[in-house]
Write an enzyme that holds these catalytic residues in place. Structure first.
Site, PDB file in Angstrom:
ATOM      1  CG  ASP A 449      -0.147   0.020   2.527  1.00 35.24           C
ATOM      2  OD1 ASP A 449       1.041  -0.331   2.493  1.00 35.24           O
ATOM      3  OD2 ASP A 449      -0.727   0.362   3.563  1.00 35.24           O
ATOM      4  CE  LYS A 450       4.464   1.538   4.782  1.00 36.71           C
ATOM      5  NZ  LYS A 450       4.586   2.133   6.108  1.00 36.71           N
ATOM      6  CB  THR A 451       6.621   3.993  -2.778  1.00 34.98           C
ATOM      7  OG1 THR A 451       6.659   5.158  -1.939  1.00 34.98           O
ATOM      8  CG2 THR A 451       5.599   4.196  -3.870  1.00 34.98           C
ATOM      9  CG  PHE A 611      -0.502  14.807   4.961  1.00 36.03           C
ATOM     10  CD1 PHE A 611      -0.706  15.512   3.787  1.00 36.03           C
ATOM     11  CD2 PHE A 611      -0.662  13.434   4.939  1.00 36.03           C
ATOM     12  CE1 PHE A 611      -1.059  14.863   2.616  1.00 36.03           C
ATOM     13  CE2 PHE A 611      -1.007  12.769   3.779  1.00 36.03           C
ATOM     14  CZ  PHE A 611      -1.210  13.494   2.612  1.00 36.03           C
ATOM     15  CE  LYS A 633       4.886  19.735   3.812  1.00 31.55           C
ATOM     16  NZ  LYS A 633       6.312  19.475   4.032  1.00 31.55           N
TER      17      LYS A 633
END
Length: 643
Positions: A449-451, A611, A633
């Site tokens: 699910d993530k790099t 975030f 951002k």
């Protein structure tokens, strides 16, 4: 123990009478309920909580902080190793030859005069396998010894002294310093922060628990962090107790209360606890009280006993051995049936083959009364096993020794391979289970699910687009792959830009920055337009302020090390520093930037919104020169909508 309390299994108890004879107090009752880790409901009701005394003698006994992760001990090695070696699902060939050796001792079918000749090579095979297993487990013992002998600062009677991890007990006060590993599960009582105004905040790295490299914030208890300024203050907080849940392996859960005499109870939640195996970061020290030790710590309860791992090759060998044995049985059955048919048809005529004393005296007597079918059938059964022993070498006895020897030298070559050596941290490859050597390089699909799971999770600042103008030369591996998919060659000017960016990065020695484009520096001073210069300054100001990076100052060298919750933040902050917007400090709600001109600017951080996957952006509200601004951002799918 009092006579009314039954002894717990596994606890070394002594009767009160014997203890009093030797002048010793009776042993304390165990802190865990009877039948732990699977107590009955009545036992759990009798002892529902774990109670730890503060600055007074404990009322229950707790296990030590000694740990063992090895598979074998000196006393259990032989029985456990033999149980694994002769397990029919794991070492089929060993079981096969053990049965052959037993069959060789049966007088009726033996072909070795009752001597189990297979035992000699089988013993050698098992002995060699045992040596490899012992060498592998000795590495685990060495790691355990290093962990148990590690030193930490223990506070006793208000004074700090060094103690080995294995001697730490529940209820001890520990002083953990910056970048030290936590030796046991502790509740945070006080923090020596780098800020002048204490807030009771500490940061930990939990990658040994959950694999995440980002820092997590922890807080000291409100009732103690203002009262403990030094080691002696642990005596001044007075007496009290901790009531908490019994040990479990849930690393994100902790339920308990902390109470001092004359004060109200304070709830202990997971943010007040430092778990064994974590690394303390960004504070000078933390003082805490130990609540779980040894096998009761969450990291040890999450560990399971080292399983016996079988590679796909060993599993395939077990299957093939079964097929060979079945084929061998078919051959032996065919030979036995052939013997039965021949004897049934020829034996009565070949009276000279019936070697009994009666036959020798009168070979022709009782031929019609002779039970040929029964004797021939029994002879065929004997012949079946006799043939089986004769052809037992269908399966080579040295099979596992050959495999273990090859894997041992493979492991040595893997550990010495410079192609998989990490020079930056001086970390070679470590083969912990050589049984799985052949599994390397056989991964066909990875679902993630993530790099960060698939890469080093290291980000570099390479390119940016500001006010519609793109900056940065060169190409990444993804860009190369895109050209290859399209069947095109990478343009020469792009390759030249990549070469220049690498040379520029090596020259400036700025971590996480691989950037080359001289035009951006001219535009920063207004070479293009004042509007573009202002946009670039705002851009790098956002990168330098809108993040959760924590600077750590090395007092000896004066260098600043960045501790980031994500590699993205660290790369962006390093990119801002590369262009003259250096984030140097964060304390007391202020963030300080050092510009390329040498000027320092301080911004008051009014609010920071982290975030998350819902907002897909991070925002920070800052105040500078009585002007309040919002910097954000985030994902490119969200930022345009905000306009």
């Amino acid at each position: 123990l009092s006579p009314s309390l039954p002894p717990t299994k596994g606890t070394n108890l002594r009767s009160p009478t014997m203890a009093q004879k030797k002048g010793q107090p009776p042993p304390l009752p165990p802190s865990l309920p009877n039948g732990w880790p699977s107590p009955l409901p009545d036992d759990l009701l009798e002892r529902p909580l774990r109670i730890i005394q503060i600055n007074r003698p404990q009322t229950y006994s707790f296990i030590t902080n000694f740990i063992r992760t090895s598979k074998y001990t000196l006393y259990t090695f032989v029985p456990k190793f033999l149980a694994i070696t002769f397990h029919p699902r794991k070492k089929m060939a060993n079981v096969y030859f053990f049965i052959i050796a037993c069959m060789q001792m049966i007088p009726l079918i033996t072909n070795t005069h009752g001597i189990p000749t297979v035992f000699l090579p089988l013993s050698f095979v098992v002995f060699v396998d045992g040596i490899f297993a012992a060498l592998e487990d000795l590495a685990r013992h060495a790691a355990d010894d290093r962990a148990n002998a590690s030193l930490t600062d223990s506070i006793e009677n208000g004074k700090s002294k060094q103690a080995e991890w294995s001697t730490v007990r529940v209820g001890d006060f520990l002083k953990i310093k910056n970048r030290e590993v936590i030796p046991a599960d502790i509740v945070i009582l006080a923090v020596k922060e780098k800020t002048q105004i204490p807030e009771g905040r500490a940061y930990v790295e939990t990658k040994s628990l959950d694999g995440e490299t980002n820092l997590k914030m922890r807080r000291a208890l409100k009732c103690t962090y203002l009262r403990i300024k030094e080691d002696a203050d642990t005596l001044n907080i007075g007496e009290g107790k901790i009531e908490m849940e019994h040990p479990n392996k849930l690393i994100d859960s902790f339920k308990g209360t902390f109470s001092l005499v004359g004060q109200e109870k304070e709830v202990i939640d997971p943010n007040n606890v430092l778990l064994r195996g974590c690394t303390l970061r960004n504070v000078d020290w933390v003082i805490g009280i130990v609540v779980n030790t040894g096998q009761d710590t969450k990291i040890m309860m999450s560990n399971t006993e080292s399983p016996v791992k079988l590679s796909s090759l060993e599993q395939r060998i077990n299957v093939e051995i079964k097929r060979v044995v079945m084929y061998l049985g078919a051959v032996c059955f065919t030979g036995a049936m052939g013997s039965f048919v021949w004897k049934h048809n020829k034996m009565l005529d070949a009276w000279y083959l019936r070697w009994t004393e009666a036959d020798a005296e009168d070979p022709t007597q009782n031929l019609h009364d002779y039970n040929a079918t029964g004797e021939f059938l029994l002879s065929a059964i004997v012949q079946f096993f006799y043939y089986f022993l004769l052809m037992a070498n269908f399966v080579p006895v040295s099979l596992y020794v050959s495999m273990s020897t090859v894997k041992y030298f493979q492991a040595k070559f893997i550990e010495d391979d410079l192609e998989i050596y990490h020079a930056e941290t001086d970390t070679p490859t470590k083969v912990r289970t050589m049984a799985l050597n052949e599994e390397l390089g056989q991964i066909s699909h990875v679902f993630s699910d993530k790099t960060g799971t698939l890469t080093c999770n290291i980000m570099d600042f390479r390119k940016c687009t500001v006010n519609g103008v793109s900056y940065g030369k060169g190409i990444t591996e993804i860009g190369r792959a895109a050209f290859m998919l399209q069947g095109e060659d990478v343009p020469d000017d792009v390759l030249a830009g990549e070469m220049l960016s690498r040379e520029h990065a090596e020259m400036h020695k700025q971590p996480h920055v691989n950037f080359y484009d001289q035009s951006i520096r001219f535009d920063l001073v207004g070479a293009k337009t004042e509007e573009q210069a202002e946009a670039l300054q705002d851009f790098f100001t956002v990168l330098a302020l809108c993040h959760s990076v924590i600077p750590e100052h090395d007092e000896e060298t004066g260098e600043v090390h960045l501790s980031a919750s994500s590699p993205d933040d660290e790369a962006l902050v390093c990119g801002a520093k590369f262009f003259g917007f250096d984030f140097i400090d964060r304390k007391q709600g202020n963030a300080t930037l050092k510009l390329s001109t040498g000027e320092e600017k301080t911004y008051q951080i009014l609010e920071m919104i982290e975030f998350n996957s819902t907002r897909k952006r991070m925002s920070v509200v800052v105040k500078k020169d009585d002007v309040i601004e919002l910097y954000s951002k985030g994902a490119d799918t969200v930022i345009p909508r905000l306009k």
